[in-house]
Design a protein around this motif. Structure first.
Motif, PDB file in Angstrom:
ATOM      1  N   HIS A  37       5.337  12.178 -13.164  1.00 39.27           N
ATOM      2  CA  HIS A  37       6.669  11.567 -13.180  1.00 39.27           C
ATOM      3  C   HIS A  37       6.638  10.199 -13.861  1.00 39.27           C
ATOM      4  CE1 HIS A  37       8.177  14.698 -10.744  1.00 39.27           C
ATOM      5  NE2 HIS A  37       7.635  14.303  -9.627  1.00 39.27           N
ATOM      6  N   ASP A  38       5.471   9.793 -14.323  1.00 38.10           N
ATOM      7  CA  ASP A  38       5.322   8.470 -14.925  1.00 38.10           C
ATOM      8  C   ASP A  38       4.698   8.703 -16.299  1.00 38.10           C
ATOM      9  OD1 ASP A  38       4.700   5.886 -15.623  1.00 38.10           O
ATOM     10  OD2 ASP A  38       3.359   5.501 -13.935  1.00 38.10           O
ATOM     11  N   PRO A  39       5.557   8.923 -17.325  1.00 41.04           N
ATOM     12  CA  PRO A  39       5.049   9.332 -18.637  1.00 41.04           C
ATOM     13  C   PRO A  39       3.924   8.416 -19.128  1.00 41.04           C
ATOM     14  CG  PRO A  39       7.435   9.324 -18.617  1.00 41.04           C
ATOM     15  CD  PRO A  39       7.000   8.757 -17.307  1.00 41.04           C
ATOM     16  N   ASP A  40       2.798   9.012 -19.477  1.00 40.54           N
ATOM     17  CA  ASP A  40       1.607   8.290 -19.956  1.00 40.54           C
ATOM     18  C   ASP A  40       1.116   7.232 -18.965  1.00 40.54           C
ATOM     19  OD1 ASP A  40       1.825   9.777 -22.300  1.00 40.54           O
ATOM     20  OD2 ASP A  40       3.162   8.302 -23.210  1.00 40.54           O
ATOM     21  N   GLY A  41       1.557   7.331 -17.743  1.00 35.92           N
ATOM     22  CA  GLY A  41       1.104   6.365 -16.733  1.00 35.92           C
ATOM     23  C   GLY A  41       1.496   4.941 -17.052  1.00 35.92           C
ATOM     24  N   LYS A  42       2.534   4.789 -17.840  1.00 34.14           N
ATOM     25  CA  LYS A  42       2.903   3.443 -18.313  1.00 34.14           C
ATOM     26  C   LYS A  42       3.215   2.495 -17.157  1.00 34.14           C
ATOM     27  CE  LYS A  42       4.445   3.692 -23.050  1.00 34.14           C
ATOM     28  NZ  LYS A  42       5.451   4.483 -23.740  1.00 34.14           N
ATOM     29  N   GLU A  72       0.828  -1.211   0.000  1.00 29.26           N
ATOM     30  CA  GLU A  72       0.000   0.000   0.000  1.00 29.26           C
ATOM     31  C   GLU A  72       0.864   1.264   0.000  1.00 29.26           C
ATOM     32  OE1 GLU A  72      -2.679  -0.740   3.247  1.00 29.26           O
ATOM     33  OE2 GLU A  72      -4.123  -1.665   1.880  1.00 29.26           O
ATOM     34  N   MET A  73       1.957   1.224   0.759  1.00 29.40           N
ATOM     35  CA  MET A  73       2.895   2.352   0.714  1.00 29.40           C
ATOM     36  C   MET A  73       3.460   2.510  -0.696  1.00 29.40           C
ATOM     37  SD  MET A  73       3.644   3.725   3.849  1.00 29.40           S
ATOM     38  CE  MET A  73       5.367   3.978   4.229  1.00 29.40           C
ATOM     39  N   ARG A  74       3.831   1.386  -1.264  1.00 32.24           N
ATOM     40  CA  ARG A  74       4.374   1.446  -2.616  1.00 32.24           C
ATOM     41  C   ARG A  74       3.319   1.969  -3.582  1.00 32.24           C
ATOM     42  NH1 ARG A  74       5.640  -3.740  -2.944  1.00 32.24           N
ATOM     43  NH2 ARG A  74       4.403  -3.976  -4.842  1.00 32.24           N
ATOM     44  N   GLY A  75       2.088   1.554  -3.343  1.00 31.49           N
ATOM     45  CA  GLY A  75       0.985   2.028  -4.172  1.00 31.49           C
ATOM     46  C   GLY A  75       0.856   3.541  -4.115  1.00 31.49           C
ATOM     47  N   THR A  76       1.034   4.098  -2.927  1.00 27.49           N
ATOM     48  CA  THR A  76       0.967   5.554  -2.786  1.00 27.49           C
ATOM     49  C   THR A  76       2.053   6.226  -3.634  1.00 27.49           C
ATOM     50  OG1 THR A  76       0.090   5.301  -0.562  1.00 27.49           O
ATOM     51  CG2 THR A  76       1.050   7.446  -1.100  1.00 27.49           C
ATOM     52  N   VAL A  77       3.247   5.643  -3.597  1.00 24.63           N
ATOM     53  CA  VAL A  77       4.355   6.190  -4.388  1.00 24.63           C
ATOM     54  C   VAL A  77       4.023   6.099  -5.877  1.00 24.63           C
ATOM     55  CG1 VAL A  77       6.770   5.828  -5.058  1.00 24.63           C
ATOM     56  CG2 VAL A  77       6.117   5.727  -2.647  1.00 24.63           C
ATOM     57  N   ASP A  78       3.526   4.945  -6.300  1.00 27.52           N
ATOM     58  CA  ASP A  78       3.194   4.757  -7.713  1.00 27.52           C
ATOM     59  C   ASP A  78       2.120   5.757  -8.164  1.00 27.52           C
ATOM     60  OD1 ASP A  78       4.963   2.675  -7.845  1.00 27.52           O
ATOM     61  OD2 ASP A  78       3.442   1.123  -7.507  1.00 27.52           O
ATOM     62  N   ALA A  79       1.101   5.904  -7.325  1.00 25.40           N
ATOM     63  CA  ALA A  79       0.008   6.827  -7.659  1.00 25.40           C
ATOM     64  C   ALA A  79       0.528   8.260  -7.734  1.00 25.40           C
ATOM     65  CB  ALA A  79      -1.094   6.715  -6.616  1.00 25.40           C
ATOM     66  N   PHE A  80       1.390   8.618  -6.772  1.00 23.75           N
ATOM     67  CA  PHE A  80       1.946   9.967  -6.754  1.00 23.75           C
ATOM     68  C   PHE A  80       2.742  10.240  -8.033  1.00 23.75           C
ATOM     69  CE2 PHE A  80       5.316  12.996  -5.922  1.00 23.75           C
ATOM     70  CZ  PHE A  80       4.620  14.049  -5.378  1.00 23.75           C
ATOM     71  N   ASN A  81       3.566   9.278  -8.413  1.00 21.13           N
ATOM     72  CA  ASN A  81       4.372   9.442  -9.628  1.00 21.13           C
ATOM     73  C   ASN A  81       3.491   9.692 -10.847  1.00 21.13           C
ATOM     74  OD1 ASN A  81       6.966   9.300  -8.597  1.00 21.13           O
ATOM     75  ND2 ASN A  81       7.052   7.066  -8.744  1.00 21.13           N
ATOM     76  N   LEU A  82       2.352   8.993 -10.897  1.00 19.15           N
ATOM     77  CA  LEU A  82       1.434   9.201 -12.015  1.00 19.15           C
ATOM     78  C   LEU A  82       0.801  10.588 -11.932  1.00 19.15           C
ATOM     79  CD1 LEU A  82      -0.599   7.266 -14.180  1.00 19.15           C
ATOM     80  CD2 LEU A  82      -2.113   8.420 -12.584  1.00 19.15           C
ATOM     81  N   LEU A  83       0.278  10.933 -10.756  1.00 14.73           N
ATOM     82  CA  LEU A  83      -0.460  12.195 -10.615  1.00 14.73           C
ATOM     83  C   LEU A  83       0.447  13.417 -10.751  1.00 14.73           C
ATOM     84  CD1 LEU A  83      -2.748  11.092  -7.641  1.00 14.73           C
ATOM     85  CD2 LEU A  83      -3.366  11.267 -10.063  1.00 14.73           C
ATOM     86  N   TRP A  84       1.709  13.265 -10.373  1.00 18.29           N
ATOM     87  CA  TRP A  84       2.652  14.396 -10.465  1.00 18.29           C
ATOM     88  C   TRP A  84       3.454  14.368 -11.776  1.00 18.29           C
ATOM     89  CZ3 TRP A  84      -0.058  15.131  -6.410  1.00 18.29           C
ATOM     90  CH2 TRP A  84       0.075  16.299  -5.649  1.00 18.29           C
TER      91      TRP A  84
END
Lengths: 791, 232
Positions: free
Chosen positions: A556-561, A542-554
């Motif tokens: 930092h994760d081009p096209d949410g790939k 779940e912590m990792r999920g927060t990081v992943d979600a943050f990267n997408l929303l901010w």
């Protein structure tokens, strides 16, 4: 130094020595350095030809003048190096002489047997001789292992006061032999304080160009390139280099245009190549390239840049509050630590924090050992976490790459102790916003401490990019009001100081229920405030999920790939039907089902004593597998799989025994090791796991173990049995010597030996008591030795 | 390059036992993992041979090899290929990691690597053989330090002659072990013309023949004996 280096103009090095000597009749395998003594005029002639071609720096003919390469040649190292420097000095006149230092030709740990300190010593000898003979600078070249380059650079820095140039050689895949990419090479070498860095040898100029361009993106120091005259080609059994001087020079000009300031040639280049290079650069000036300063940590192969996507610092290599890890560290069982390291890597950690601080252990020795072993297994940069400056210095010294130190703080004592280490070894450092008065309540006060640390660091020559500020998380249960001060401080620090930040996120929830919920909520808030590198448990999905979600929303994760790749698959997955529980432990062991074994044992423990389970199920299962192996019904992987399954089952039983405070009765102590010089240890590891499964207490000293270490351990543990392994004929002699030493020091101890080249007669000849043809046999021997009647 | 499953099984001591699904799957996974980690490198040169009694000398190098068995192996050759080949460090490192964390996988991956270096050498030899045939030569089998009476002490000099460290990163320890571990050095004779007697044909017949002449009668990998029959 007689001459000042001037990087406002191009610096031209000479070309090849070795391949040129071949045209004077040097044989393949002959040491070029021997020509310094027997054909000095040839060396001088080659040097002069390069000077006439326009070289401004001559490289001494000392590439292989190290103790390993000179061993057995009858050549005296001091003569070779001093003469080489004298010849070059004579030929160079008022130009520069670079003391040439090539690789030792031995692989370092963990790949080989050469330790960091041995490598350092070997380089130090060369440096001292060369500096005393009057070299103007030190050229460490053709390095293919970043770790070896680090040993050479430290040896050069600590044994001479000369500029250091360091070049590495790359393979076609764009990495060095040991796997470092150009960014990792630049990040590590320049942090160690070299004057110039770059690429030589390996490839031709065409193949080197893209690698150089990559280096120029990050290099804060001048970049040097010395290519071969093309890729080596095999023509009628001879190695030849086929790029003409004109082509070579054209590439040189391209490199110069990209920002390279120091150029020369490697294998296959001749005075004509250097002359053409010199001519083509005569009417151009070096190009200034501005590379941004990065906050980047490196392992021996990989670099992690802070900023952009969030970087997870794994927190699990820390014994605080972890009983199993504490126990493993006390027993010197680093396998547990390695497993945690690999687990975190597999779960997306970018950096691993490493803390081995326990009051009752030798923290320095364990830290050094842990680093050596971890960097052999995982490719992530490490964050060295200790309160003891001595431990930190020992750790960052033998670390391969560019580590992070955790930590320095605003106390005068901490600044004085830690910052010099940060500077000397070019580390990154975590700066805690606390001082003699403790952790300040307000964000503004924490900012003030961070400012003080940044200023103190600057006074030591450490740029702010090398500092990662930790504004310190307080627990919500005790200091609820201050939790948001941390987030506020983080935002302030980012705004006012422009530094990268880290936080030990899970601290926030101590003493509260639903810790995970609090942790990830706090994490989200901190990330939004600019947290670059949370220190957290990467195994917490779940912590990792927060990081992943943050990267997408901010963004930092081009096209949410990355996000879509991870989570769309999860959504589609229906819940797998529960696997019917296999209750027959014996069958589970024979089938090698590790997970099932653990759960079957847990189920059995509801009804039976742990020791009874061992006797009723595990040992009979092991016996059956062993017999099946002997009869040829099972083969090796099946035997080991079963042994590992039993080991897993044992782990569950041991935990249970510890809970009920029942001590497991060991059948006896056995020390095992692969002897000095031998690095094969799979066979020994198979023996170890089987012996442990049969209840013996095994002390595994590893591979390439010095005689004294084995003797010392046997004496210390008063072990009645020793198992020695050697795979090669040449290392059997070390086995024999180990046996002699053991006989002398511990006459009561029995010795069993095994390994591919041994047999019963041979074992007897070298003085062993028993020969174990395989792991099963070793168990039988041990059972015999530890029979009550035998003792 | 494919890693032959049959050879992997042979190195694991497989003798037609029942291959359970999990083990079979593990072997397949390891073959794929090994293949992905290969960083093959090879360096070779062709040298004229000179003979002095039981010694073989390569006059263009510093090599002087005291070995009856090598002399015998090269007795019809006037030149030889000196070869060094390696699978690189990545595979070594992975095997070492598994040796600490997952021993079964370490053993299987190690067997895959052993099969791979042989397969790689065979591939190189096939290319050399084709080239030699065009020039009217044929190749003997590979003969490596450690076979018969050819001492592994020569590894260092062989690597130096080929500049194997700078070319392919191949080194040797003070105890003469090659590193990376999955590496081979070898002599291959170049013989003029076609094969003659049946005996000679058998001698260039590959691993089978090497095993036949090897003194270790109990070796579990011995070919053509109790061990698994394999194609040479």
């Amino acid at each position: 130094m007689k001459h000042k280096l001037n990087f406002d103009e191009f610096l031209i090095f000479d070309g090849a020595m070795g391949t040129t000597l071949q045209s004077y009749g040097m044989k393949a395998g002959e040491l070029a350095e021997s020509y310094n003594l027997k054909r000095a005029e040839v060396i001088a002639g080659i040097h002069r030809a390069y000077i006439q071609a326009g070289a401004q720096i001559l490289t001494t003919n000392t590439f292989s003048a190290n103790r390993f390469k000179l061993a057995g040649t009858g050549l005296n190292q001091a003569d070779v190096i001093c003469t080489a420097v004298e010849i070059a000095r004579w030929a160079a006149e008022d130009r520069l002489v670079a003391l040439d230092i090539g690789p030792l030709g031995q692989l370092m740990e963990p790949y080989g047997t050469l330790s960091f300190n041995e490598a350092y010593e070997a380089f130090a000898e060369q440096v001292r001789l060369g500096a005393a003979a009057g070299a103007d600078l030190i050229l460490i070249e053709t390095m293919s292992d970043l770790y070896e380059a680090k040993a050479a650079i430290l040896a050069a820095r600590e044994n001479a006061d000369l500029p250091i140039f360091c070049t590495m050689t790359f393979q076609e895949d764009g990495r060095t032999l040991t796997g470092a990419d150009p960014l990792t090479v630049v990040n590590t070498l320049q942090s160690l304080g070299v004057t110039a860095l770059g690429i030589n040898c390996s490839l031709g100029p065409k193949e080197i160009l893209p690698l150089v361009q990559e280096m120029l993106k990050y290099a804060q120091v001048p970049v040097i390139v010395q290519p071969n005259a093309g890729l080596p080609q095999l023509v009628e059994g001879e190695t030849v280099f086929q790029i003409t001087p004109a082509e070579f020079a054209a590439f040189g000009r391209k490199m110069a245009a990209a920002g390279v300031r120091i150029l020369g040639g490697c294998c296959g280049t001749t005075p004509e190549h250097i002359k053409a290079l010199n001519n083509i650069l005569a009417d151009v000036k070096p190009v200034a390239v501005k590379a941004p300063r990065l906050t980047a940590a490196s392992s021996g192969t990989t670099t992690v840049i802070l900023g952009g996507p969030v970087k997870i610092v794994g927190e699990r290599l820390n014994p605080t509050g972890k009983r199993r890890l504490q126990k493993a560290l006390r027993q010197g069982d680093l396998d547990y630590l390695l497993r945690e390291a690999v687990d975190q890597q597999d779960h997306g950690a970018h950096i691993l924090d490493l803390n081995v601080g326990l009051p009752e252990i030798d923290e320095k020795a364990v830290m050094v050992q842990a680093i050596k072993e971890i960097q052999g297994v995982v490719n992530l940069p490490l964050q060295i976490d200790s309160v003891n400056p001595e431990v930190i210095e020992a750790a960052v010294r033998i670390y391969n790459g560019r580590p992070i130190i955790n930590s320095v703080n605003g106390e005068a004592q901490s600044l004085a102790a830690i910052l010099p280490i940060v500077k000397k070894y070019g580390c990154l450092v975590v700066a805690l916003t606390l001082d003699e008065q403790g952790i300040p309540k307000t964000a503004e006060e924490r900012l003030a401490i961070a400012e003080r640390i940044v200023k103190a660091a600057a006074e030591h020559g450490i740029p702010k990019e090398d500092i990662i500020v930790d504004c310190l998380v307080l627990t919500a249960s005790a200091q609820q009001r201050e939790v948001q001060e941390t987030v506020k401080a983080l935002r302030l620090v980012k705004e006012k100081l422009g530094v990268k930040t880290t936080l030990g996120v899970s601290n926030v929830s101590f003493g509260l229920p639903a810790r995970n919920l609090l942790n990830r909520t706090f994490l989200a808030a901190a990330l939004a405030a600019g947290l670059d590198a949370p220190i957290m448990n990467p195994l917490d999905a779940e912590m990792r999920g927060t990081v992943d979600a943050f990267n997408l929303l901010w963004n930092h994760d081009p096209d949410g790939k990355a996000f879509i790749g991870t989570y769309s698959a999860l959504e589609d997955k229906t819940v797998a039907p529960p696997v019917p529980e296999q209750r027959d432990l014996t069958k589970i062991v024979i089938a090698g089902l590790k997970e099932e074994a653990a759960s079957a044992v847990r189920a059995l423990l509801q009804e039976e004593e742990g020791l009874a389970i061992v006797d009723r199920y595990l040992i009979p299962a092991l016996d059956r597998v062993g017999e099946g192996y002997e009869k040829g019904e099972l083969f090796l992987p099946q035997l080991i799989q079963a042994a590992e399954t039993v080991k897993r089952a044992f782990a569950v039983i041991k935990e249970d025994l510890e809970k009920s405070k029942t001590a497991a009765v060991g059948k006896g102590k056995i020390v095992i090791a692969t002897v000095k010089g031998d690095i094969h240890d799979i066979g020994k590891n198979i023996v170890k796991i089987l012996l442990e499964n049969y209840g013996f207490e095994v002390f595994d000293l590893g591979k390439d173990v010095p005689i004294a270490t084995i003797v010392e351990k046997v004496q210390q543990e008063e072990a009645p049995l020793v198992g020695l392994s050697a795979l090669m004929t040449t290392t059997v002699k070390n086995m024999e010597e180990t046996i002699k030493a053991l006989r002398h020091a511990c006459p009561q101890t029995k010795i069993m030996v095994g390994g591919a080249v041994l047999n019963a007669e041979y074992a007897e000849m070298i003085g062993a008591d028993f020969y174990g043809k395989d792991a099963r046999e070793a168990v039988k021997i041990a059972e015999r030795v530890f029979q009550p009647s035998h003792q | 390059m494919e890693i032959p499953q049959r050879e992997v099984l042979r190195y694991l001591g497989y003798r037609n036992q029942k291959l359970d699904q999990a083990t079979a799957r593990l072997i397949e996974e390891c073959r794929a993992e090994a293949k992905a980690l290969l960083r093959t490198g090879v360096v070779y040169r062709v040298y004229p041979i000179a003979r002095e009694g039981d010694q073989i000398r390569l006059p263009a190098t510093t090599l002087r090899l005291a070995s009856k068995d090598l002399s015998r192996h090269l007795r019809h050759a006037d030149r030889c290929v000196l070869l060094a080949a390696t699978l690189g460090l990545a595979l070594d490192q992975r095997i070492a990691a598994y040796a600490r964390l997952d021993l079964t996988r370490a053993v299987v991956l190690d067997a895959c690597a052993t099969a791979a270096i042989e397969a790689f050498c065979n591939q190189v030899q096939a290319q050399l053989g084709a080239q030699a045939a065009r020039e009217g030569y044929r190749l003997t089998t590979r003969y490596s330090p450690g076979y018969g009476d050819l001492s592994i002490v020569y590894q260092k000099a062989i690597l130096e002659a080929l500049q194997a460290y700078t070319r392919i990163g191949l080194t040797v320890t003070e105890d003469h072990l090659l590193l990376p571990r999955k590496s081979v050095t070898a002599f291959i004779g170049l013989e003029k013309g076609e094969k003659n007697t049946p005996e000679e044909k058998a001698e260039t017949g590959g691993a089978h023949d090497r095993c036949r002449r090897c003194p270790d009668q109990t070796c579990q990998f011995r070919k053509g004996g109790d061990g698994v029959e394999t194609q040479a």
